[in-house]
Write a protein that holds these residues in place. Structure first.
Motif, mmCIF file in Angstrom:
data_model
loop_
_atom_site.group_PDB
_atom_site.id
_atom_site.type_symbol
_atom_site.label_atom_id
_atom_site.label_comp_id
_atom_site.label_asym_id
_atom_site.label_seq_id
_atom_site.Cartn_x
_atom_site.Cartn_y
_atom_site.Cartn_z
ATOM 1 N N PHE A 1 1.388 -1.524 -0.012
ATOM 2 C CA PHE A 1 -0.011 0.323 -0.697
ATOM 3 C C PHE A 1 1.529 1.632 -0.047
ATOM 4 O O PHE A 1 1.071 1.815 0.824
ATOM 5 N N THR A 2 1.250 1.384 -0.893
ATOM 6 C CA THR A 2 1.871 2.746 -1.569
ATOM 7 C C THR A 2 0.610 4.010 -2.243
ATOM 8 O O THR A 2 -0.160 3.473 -2.317
ATOM 9 N N GLY A 3 1.709 5.122 -2.593
ATOM 10 C CA GLY A 3 0.390 5.347 -3.823
ATOM 11 C C GLY A 3 1.486 5.603 -5.306
ATOM 12 O O GLY A 3 2.244 7.048 -4.965
ATOM 13 N N PRO A 4 1.290 5.630 -5.937
ATOM 14 C CA PRO A 4 -0.359 4.147 -6.011
ATOM 15 C C PRO A 4 0.029 2.927 -5.616
ATOM 16 O O PRO A 4 1.195 3.089 -5.655
ATOM 17 N N ALA A 5 -0.761 1.959 -5.008
ATOM 18 C CA ALA A 5 -0.354 0.948 -4.420
ATOM 19 C C ALA A 5 0.487 0.088 -5.435
ATOM 20 O O ALA A 5 0.461 -0.018 -6.651
ATOM 21 N N ILE A 6 0.578 -1.199 -5.317
ATOM 22 C CA ILE A 6 1.844 -1.822 -6.141
ATOM 23 C C ILE A 6 0.999 -2.876 -5.757
ATOM 24 O O ILE A 6 1.308 -4.256 -4.305
ATOM 25 N N GLY A 7 0.018 -4.078 -6.623
ATOM 26 C CA GLY A 7 -0.361 -5.367 -6.343
ATOM 27 C C GLY A 7 0.105 -6.616 -7.366
ATOM 28 O O GLY A 7 0.460 -6.402 -8.459
ATOM 29 N N ALA A 8 0.127 -8.054 -6.899
ATOM 30 C CA ALA A 8 0.387 -8.890 -7.689
ATOM 31 C C ALA A 8 0.100 -10.806 -7.686
ATOM 32 O O ALA A 8 -0.429 -10.475 -6.708
ATOM 33 N N VAL A 9 0.111 -10.891 -8.238
ATOM 34 C CA VAL A 9 -0.458 -12.595 -7.918
ATOM 35 C C VAL A 9 0.531 -13.192 -9.070
ATOM 36 O O VAL A 9 1.089 -12.963 -10.141
ATOM 37 N N GLY A 10 0.562 -14.586 -8.701
ATOM 38 C CA GLY A 10 1.462 -15.509 -9.403
ATOM 39 C C GLY A 10 2.973 -15.071 -9.837
ATOM 40 O O GLY A 10 4.035 -14.422 -8.847
ATOM 41 N N MET A 11 4.117 -15.432 -11.379
ATOM 42 C CA MET A 11 5.281 -15.135 -10.669
ATOM 43 C C MET A 11 5.465 -14.025 -11.178
ATOM 44 O O MET A 11 4.310 -13.587 -12.362
ATOM 45 N N THR A 12 6.628 -13.220 -10.827
ATOM 46 C CA THR A 12 7.150 -12.111 -12.173
ATOM 47 C C THR A 12 7.810 -12.353 -13.137
ATOM 48 O O THR A 12 8.286 -13.812 -13.314
ATOM 49 N N GLU A 13 8.704 -11.367 -13.668
ATOM 50 C CA GLU A 13 9.503 -11.781 -15.151
ATOM 51 C C GLU A 13 10.524 -12.406 -14.126
ATOM 52 O O GLU A 13 10.633 -13.173 -14.579
ATOM 53 N N LYS A 14 10.907 -11.596 -13.115
ATOM 54 C CA LYS A 14 11.950 -12.919 -12.757
ATOM 55 C C LYS A 14 12.171 -13.857 -12.058
ATOM 56 O O LYS A 14 13.228 -14.678 -12.733
ATOM 57 N N ASP A 15 10.811 -14.601 -11.545
ATOM 58 C CA ASP A 15 10.570 -15.236 -11.967
ATOM 59 C C ASP A 15 10.976 -16.518 -12.403
ATOM 60 O O ASP A 15 11.645 -17.160 -12.493
ATOM 61 N N VAL A 16 10.384 -15.618 -13.508
ATOM 62 C CA VAL A 16 9.774 -16.478 -14.794
ATOM 63 C C VAL A 16 11.104 -17.381 -15.250
ATOM 64 O O VAL A 16 11.227 -18.583 -15.275
ATOM 65 N N VAL A 17 11.905 -16.107 -15.293
ATOM 66 C CA VAL A 17 13.576 -16.374 -16.552
ATOM 67 C C VAL A 17 14.279 -17.196 -15.334
ATOM 68 O O VAL A 17 14.894 -18.199 -16.092
ATOM 69 N N ALA A 18 13.987 -16.768 -14.205
ATOM 70 C CA ALA A 18 14.930 -17.975 -13.110
ATOM 71 C C ALA A 18 14.365 -19.465 -13.156
ATOM 72 O O ALA A 18 15.523 -20.235 -13.184
ATOM 73 N N ALA A 19 12.964 -19.720 -13.441
ATOM 74 C CA ALA A 19 13.039 -21.341 -13.689
ATOM 75 C C ALA A 19 13.338 -21.688 -15.495
ATOM 76 O O ALA A 19 12.938 -22.975 -15.170
ATOM 77 N N GLY A 20 13.987 -20.814 -15.836
ATOM 78 C CA GLY A 20 14.144 -21.594 -16.752
ATOM 79 C C GLY A 20 12.818 -21.581 -17.510
ATOM 80 O O GLY A 20 12.370 -22.186 -19.120
ATOM 81 N N ILE A 21 11.909 -20.550 -17.800
ATOM 82 C CA ILE A 21 10.771 -20.781 -18.371
ATOM 83 C C ILE A 21 10.738 -19.216 -19.836
ATOM 84 O O ILE A 21 11.635 -18.229 -19.483
ATOM 85 N N ARG A 22 11.030 -19.935 -21.362
ATOM 86 C CA ARG A 22 10.687 -18.828 -21.944
ATOM 87 C C ARG A 22 9.601 -18.029 -21.266
ATOM 88 O O ARG A 22 8.430 -18.309 -21.421
ATOM 89 N N CYS A 23 10.127 -16.479 -21.698
ATOM 90 C CA CYS A 23 8.775 -15.585 -21.097
ATOM 91 C C CYS A 23 8.351 -14.938 -21.759
ATOM 92 O O CYS A 23 9.365 -14.497 -22.578
ATOM 93 N N ASP A 24 7.170 -14.020 -21.942
ATOM 94 C CA ASP A 24 6.741 -12.551 -22.961
ATOM 95 C C ASP A 24 5.538 -12.198 -21.823
ATOM 96 O O ASP A 24 4.629 -12.671 -21.080
ATOM 97 N N CYS A 25 5.985 -10.966 -21.543
ATOM 98 C CA CYS A 25 5.671 -9.916 -21.412
ATOM 99 C C CYS A 25 4.985 -8.790 -21.811
ATOM 100 O O CYS A 25 5.267 -8.606 -23.084
ATOM 101 N N ARG A 26 3.476 -8.308 -21.634
ATOM 102 C CA ARG A 26 3.065 -6.899 -22.393
ATOM 103 C C ARG A 26 2.747 -6.404 -20.543
ATOM 104 O O ARG A 26 2.420 -6.153 -19.912
ATOM 105 N N VAL A 27 3.206 -4.969 -21.204
ATOM 106 C CA VAL A 27 2.915 -3.605 -19.717
ATOM 107 C C VAL A 27 1.788 -2.286 -21.031
ATOM 108 O O VAL A 27 2.222 -2.223 -21.554
ATOM 109 N N LEU A 28 1.227 -2.502 -20.019
ATOM 110 C CA LEU A 28 -0.180 -1.978 -20.459
ATOM 111 C C LEU A 28 -0.241 -0.727 -19.674
ATOM 112 O O LEU A 28 -0.653 -0.485 -18.569
ATOM 113 N N PRO A 29 0.319 0.581 -20.070
ATOM 114 C CA PRO A 29 -0.202 1.382 -19.174
ATOM 115 C C PRO A 29 -1.029 2.263 -18.792
ATOM 116 O O PRO A 29 -1.980 1.689 -19.854
#
Length: 127
Positions: free
Chosen positions: A11-39
């Motif tokens: 709870f910051t301004g704005p807040a940060i929320g997440a569920v599941g793996m982050t991109e860093k987690d996915v890469v560390a797990a050796g999974i090929r990752c694809d991401c999109r960031v929507l402003p």
């Protein structure tokens, strides 16, 4: 106990929320990752709220198209993390084609999923 679907909120301004793996987690797990960031300026609810600070990020297994994680920086990031619990494991196409209530922040998850195949600036206000 499996905490893989446990939503997290800072709870910051704005807040940060997440569920599941982050991109860093996915890469560390050796999974090929694809991401999109929507402003948030592509999310109608954020425009109506006059607060477009932040983004919604979807992390996907590039080989299967399955959603592995969602991270949001937004005033309503906690609600986005809670909604994200229900899309983990679904494919990006399933989420992009699903119904989402217009003028909600949760609709932003659907728009972010559409961003894998469509430039979000070309979508109508009702995506």
């Amino acid at each position: 106990m499996d905490y893989a679907r446990l939503p997290r909120v800072t709870f910051t301004g704005p807040a940060i929320g997440a569920v599941g793996m982050t991109e860093k987690d996915v890469v560390a797990a050796g999974i090929r990752c694809d991401c999109r960031v929507l402003p948030l300026h592509h999310v109608p609810r954020a425009l109506v709220n006059r607060d477009t600070r932040g983004f919604i990020k979807i992390v996907v297994d590039a080989d299967t198209g399955k959603i592995l994680g969602i991270t949001a920086v937004a005033k309503e990031a906690g609600e986005l993390a809670a909604a994200g619990v229900h899309v983990l494991g679904k494919t990006v196409a399933e989420v992009a084609d699903a119904w989402a209530p217009y003028l909600t922040m949760a609709e932003g998850i659907r728009i972010a999923a559409k961003a894998f195949t469509t430039d979000p600036s070309l979508l109508s206000c009702c995506a």
